[in-house]
Each structure stands twice: as structure tokens, then as C-alpha cells.
Motif scaffolding. Structure first.
Motif, short mmCIF file in Angstrom:
data_model
loop_
_atom_site.label_atom_id
_atom_site.label_comp_id
_atom_site.label_asym_id
_atom_site.label_seq_id
_atom_site.Cartn_x
_atom_site.Cartn_y
_atom_site.Cartn_z
N LYS A 195 0.85 -1.32 0.01
CA LYS A 195 -0.02 0.26 0.05
C LYS A 195 0.65 1.49 0.01
N PRO A 196 0.32 2.15 -0.86
CA PRO A 196 -0.93 2.14 -2.09
C PRO A 196 -0.34 2.34 -3.41
N TRP A 197 1.06 1.06 -3.19
CA TRP A 197 1.05 0.93 -4.86
C TRP A 197 0.98 -0.32 -5.15
N PHE A 218 5.98 -12.84 -29.20
CA PHE A 218 6.45 -12.67 -27.95
C PHE A 218 6.31 -10.98 -27.84
N GLY A 219 6.03 -10.75 -26.14
CA GLY A 219 5.48 -9.73 -25.56
C GLY A 219 5.61 -9.20 -24.06
N ALA A 220 4.98 -8.58 -23.50
CA ALA A 220 4.84 -8.29 -22.32
C ALA A 220 4.24 -7.17 -21.65
N LEU A 221 3.72 -7.29 -21.10
CA LEU A 221 2.54 -6.58 -20.53
C LEU A 221 3.17 -5.84 -19.09
N VAL A 222 3.41 -4.61 -18.86
CA VAL A 222 3.30 -4.43 -17.29
C VAL A 222 2.20 -3.28 -17.10
N GLY A 223 2.46 -3.30 -15.77
CA GLY A 223 1.78 -1.78 -15.68
C GLY A 223 1.98 -1.21 -14.11
N ILE A 224 1.01 -0.70 -13.47
CA ILE A 224 1.22 0.42 -12.48
C ILE A 224 -0.07 1.30 -11.37
N GLU A 225 -0.01 1.16 -10.45
CA GLU A 225 -1.58 1.65 -9.70
C GLU A 225 -0.84 2.09 -8.03
N ARG A 226 -1.42 3.43 -8.33
CA ARG A 226 -1.83 4.13 -7.15
C ARG A 226 -3.03 3.76 -6.40
N ALA A 227 -3.22 4.28 -5.36
CA ALA A 227 -4.50 3.98 -4.28
C ALA A 227 -4.26 5.65 -3.68
N PHE A 228 -5.90 6.24 -3.89
CA PHE A 228 -5.95 6.93 -2.93
C PHE A 228 -6.91 6.90 -1.90
N GLY A 229 -7.62 7.47 -1.88
CA GLY A 229 -8.27 7.95 -0.78
C GLY A 229 -9.75 7.47 -1.41
N GLU A 256 -0.29 -1.63 -26.87
CA GLU A 256 -1.59 -0.78 -26.49
C GLU A 256 -0.39 -0.15 -25.10
N GLY A 257 -1.09 1.35 -25.03
CA GLY A 257 -0.44 1.77 -24.00
C GLY A 257 -1.79 2.88 -23.24
N THR A 258 -2.10 2.51 -22.22
CA THR A 258 -3.18 3.18 -21.60
C THR A 258 -3.19 4.07 -19.82
N PHE A 259 -3.74 4.78 -20.11
CA PHE A 259 -3.70 5.38 -18.20
C PHE A 259 -5.03 5.43 -18.40
N ALA A 260 -5.50 4.64 -16.92
CA ALA A 260 -6.85 5.35 -16.13
C ALA A 260 -7.26 5.90 -15.27
N VAL A 261 -8.45 6.26 -14.80
CA VAL A 261 -8.78 6.80 -13.28
C VAL A 261 -9.43 5.77 -12.85
N VAL A 262 -9.74 5.03 -11.48
CA VAL A 262 -9.99 3.85 -11.74
C VAL A 262 -10.51 3.64 -9.69
N TRP A 263 -11.67 3.39 -9.69
CA TRP A 263 -12.54 3.31 -8.79
C TRP A 263 -13.25 1.61 -8.08
N ARG A 264 -12.70 1.70 -7.37
CA ARG A 264 -12.76 0.36 -6.63
C ARG A 264 -13.94 0.44 -5.57
N GLY A 265 -15.56 -0.49 -5.48
CA GLY A 265 -16.28 -0.26 -4.25
C GLY A 265 -16.57 -1.66 -3.86
N ALA A 266 -16.61 -1.84 -2.56
CA ALA A 266 -16.87 -2.96 -1.70
C ALA A 266 -18.18 -3.01 -0.60
N ALA A 267 -19.09 -3.70 -0.66
CA ALA A 267 -19.95 -4.09 0.81
C ALA A 267 -20.16 -5.43 1.45
#
Length: 393
Positions: A195-197, A218-229, A256-267
Motif C-alpha cells: 500500500k498504496p502501490w 513474444f511480448g510483455a504486459l507491464v503496469g502500475i497502480e497508485r491508490a488514493f482515498g 497498447e498503452g493505457t492510462f486510467a482513473v479507477v474506482w473500486r467499491g465493495a460492500a
């Protein structure tokens, strides 16, 4: 208990081969361009002691001046059984992809899927997945429909250590296969989450078959995510594929290159978080804080939390003569609020009977307990934390 989880994201990016998956029979390829889109998932689960039923929806829409609009979505329903070392799933999956702005292509697939996961060791799991999919592909501009039967599969292992995991998988693309068009891929995958990476990377090699001609990949998939409040995060990823060989090599080349704003919710329903067993409530005692959890079918259970900076945490022990009860003592708890949760066979679990709950920044909840003086230790006096056997306490 009932649980609901959802993710929403707004991606922007560039795809050099957006329509590779649309119609594998016709091998559409080469449509490219920057895009904006919307992605979302919604999963409902009903969990029992050793079983669960689930239904989930997954949708992905993209719009681009280069390749028009694409809509891919799926609906899956099934049930699962969790044993001491084994998890079995049986589900029915339906998928649809529509590309109205590029050859008016559309395909619809449906079929069963089954998977099994076996814990070989406390840190190693084997997973096998297989299914059958009947698919109809419509090419409206050419006035014909093509029906194919595919058999997607996946087999691999996962290793877990500390904060991260490593996996090795061999599989066939589940939504782009037919007797005349197949793709097999061997992937080594590594991920690290603290947390938060969260960071992940997966190089791969593969083989594509088109009408009995072959091309290597052949190829690769790489990524990084930073969580906030509030469950919000930022995610960036890169997917690169290159080909060589006789089967129209290069038709599946892709960046393919992607940048995204993500929201995750759970209940979750409140009842399971309040268990009638008072022994599950954290107990602050002279020797430290006692944490307990009921997990009858678990092999390895750990307590993780802010007491060691969300590191490896503490290994919990079974309580003798108590069915499915696990226990650990935190002998030098830090002063102030302490956040915690459990890892049951490397799967995060929200603790029952926590004094209070706080959002974890990933759409879930951590338990939180306040450690009062003189039962706590100030940070400069703590030399470490230790796990002790539950014994007969």
C-alpha cells in the motif's frame, strides 16, 4: 453472507491493432488510433461456510477516430466450493463483442467453464481451467455468419512470497479461438503490492495458428497502480506483442498503452462482520493483543497490518480442540489506532468483530482497534513483533 464489488474506470490510450480480436476468422487487423473509453465490473456473491454462488458482469467500451467504436461485455453465473486445500468452480459464461464502425462485425459466444485450484504447499497453488464455447460471428458487410466451437484452457502455478507473487501460465485465448484460428501463450507473471502501490509485469512467448500456418509471438504486459482515498486510483499499463513466422506474421503485432482513473467499491452484509462468537473480538490483555479468526478449511493464515508497515505480518496458529479457530498474539502493539486484516491462503479477508472498520483504499475495508496506554508500546521502544503459538489459551 452477501457481498457486492464493483470497479469503474475511464481509460485513455493508443492501440496499434484494435480489432485483432473482433473477427479471428477474417483476421481483421491494422485498425489503430488513440481512444477514450469506459470499463466496469459488477459482481454479486452469496457465501456460506464452504460454498458460494456468484454472478458477474464485465463491460468495456472504446471510441476512437481511427477504429470507431467497440463494445465488449460478458455475463457469468456459477457456484464454487472451497475445501481445505481445493477450490472448485462451475460457471456458465456468455460474451458479446460488437464493432459497428468496422465492417459491422459482431460475435456472440456462450458455454460452460470449470476450474480447479489446489494448494500444493502453503505458498504454491496449481490452477487448471477448461471450457467450451459455441460462437457465432456475423460479418454483415459480406452477408454471412460463421459458427465455431472453441475450447479455451488454462493451466499454471502461482507462488507467493512476502508482498508479491509469481505465476507461470500456459493457455489459449478464450475469446479468439476456433478450429482455424488458435493462439497458445506461455506467460511468466510477477506482481508486487504494498500500500498504496501495486506493480505487475508479465513477459510471454506464444504460438498462433491460422489455417495450419504458424507464427511465433513474444511480448510483455507491464503496469502500475497508485491508490488514493475513497477507493480511487490511477493506473498505467503497456501491452506489447510482436510476431515472426509463416502465418501472415505481423498481423498480430500490437502496442497498447493505457492510462486510467479507477474506482473500486465493495460492500458486504453487516451480519457476518458481527459473529456471535465473542472470541473473535480482538482482546487487549497484559501480554499483548490477541487476534482470532475462524477458517476451518484454511491451510495458512496470517495477520497483516499497520503494526509492521503492512509487511509479512504474523503467522497464526490453530487453537487446539477448537474447530477451525486460528490465533496469534501481537506482543508489542504500537500506541494509537492499529489497522489490520487477515490473509487466508494468500486471499485478503476482512476481519469479523473488529471494533470499527475503515476503507482500505482498494475498495475493501480493514479492521481497526485502538491500543490504549499502558498496554501499548511507543514506536521508538518497539524492537519487533513476534508470533506465538496459541497453546491452550
Amino acid at each position: 453472507r452477501g457481498e457486492v464489488s464493483t470497479t469503474l474506470s475511464a481509460p485513455v490510450g493508443y492501440d496499434s491493432n484494435a480489432l485483432l480480436e473482433v473477427n479471428p476468422v477474417g483476421m481483421n487487423a491494422g485498425a489503430r488510433g488513440s481512444f477514450v473509453g469506459a470499463e466496469g465490473t459488477l459482481t454479486l456473491r452469496l457465501r456460506g461456510q464452504a460454498w458460494e454462488a456468484f454472478v458477474g458482469y464485465d463491460g468495456d467500451y472504446r471510441s476512437s477516430s481511427g477504429f470507431g467504436s467497440l463494445l465488449w461485455h460478458s455475463l457469468e453465473a456459477g457456484t464454487a466450493w472451497q475445501g481445505r486445500t481445493t477450490r472448485l468452480e462451475l460457471a456458465w459464461l456468455g460474451v458479446q463483442l460488437v464493432a459497428p464502425d468496422y465492417a459491422q462485425d459482431e460475435w456472440l459466444g456462450t458455454g460452460p467453464r470449470t476450474s480447479a485450484s489446489l494448494a500444493l504447499t502453503p505458498r504454491m497453488r496449481l490452477r487448471v481451467e477448461a471450457g467450451t464455447q459455441l460462437r457465432r460471428t456475423d460479418r454483415n458487410t459480406q452477408g454471412y455468419s460463421h459458427v465455431s466451437l472453441s475450447a479455451p484452457y488454462l493451466v499454471g502455478t502461482t507462488f507467493t512470497f512476502g508482498l508479491g507473487s509469481q505465476s507461470a501460465w500456459l493457455g489459449q485465448a478464450p475469446f479468439a479461438t476456433s478450429p482455424a484460428w488458435q493462439r497458445h501463450r506461455l506467460m511468466a507473471f510477477a506482481s508486487l503490492a504494498t500500500k498504496p502501490w501495486a506493480v505487475w509485469a508479465g513477459p510471454f512467448v506464444g504460438l498462433r495458428n491460422t489455417n495450419s500456418a504458424y507464427a511465433g509471438q513474444f511480448g510483455a504486459l507491464v503496469g502500475i497502480e497508485r491508490a488514493f482515498g475513497w477507493g480511487i486510483g490511477l493506473k498505467a499499463s503497456l501491452d506489447v506483442t510482436a510476431e515472426w513466422g509463416a502465418a501472415e506474421a505481423g498481423r498480430a503485432d500490437r502496442t497498447e498503452g493505457t492510462f486510467a482513473v479507477v474506482w473500486r467499491g465493495a460492500a458486504a452484509s453487516k451480519q457476518p462482520l458481527r459473529n456471535d462468537d465473542d472470541d473473535l473480538t480482538p482482546a487487549v490483555q497484559p501480554r499483548g493483543v490477541r487476534f482470532r479468526l475462524r477458517a476451518p478449511h484454511a491451510q495458512v493464515v496470517r495477520l497483516i497490518g499497520s503494526f509492521d508497515g503492512w509487511g509479512d505480518g504474523l503467522l497464526m496458529q490453530r487453537v487446539p480442540r477448537q474447530s477451525g479457530l486460528w490465533q496469534v498474539w501481537l506482543t508489542q502493539p504500537p500506541c494509537g489506532p492499529l489497522r489490520y486484516r487477515f490473509l487466508i491462503d494468500d486471499v485478503p479477508a476482512t476481519p469479523a468483530n473488529a471494533p470499527r472498520y475503515v476503507a482500505d483504499g482498494f475498495g475493501g475495508r480493514d479492521g481497526e482497534i485502538e491500543i490504549p496506554e499502558p498496554r501499548c508500546f511507543k514506536k521508538e521502544t518497539i524492537k519487533g513483533v513476534s508470533s506465538q503459538s496459541a497453546g491452550s489459551f
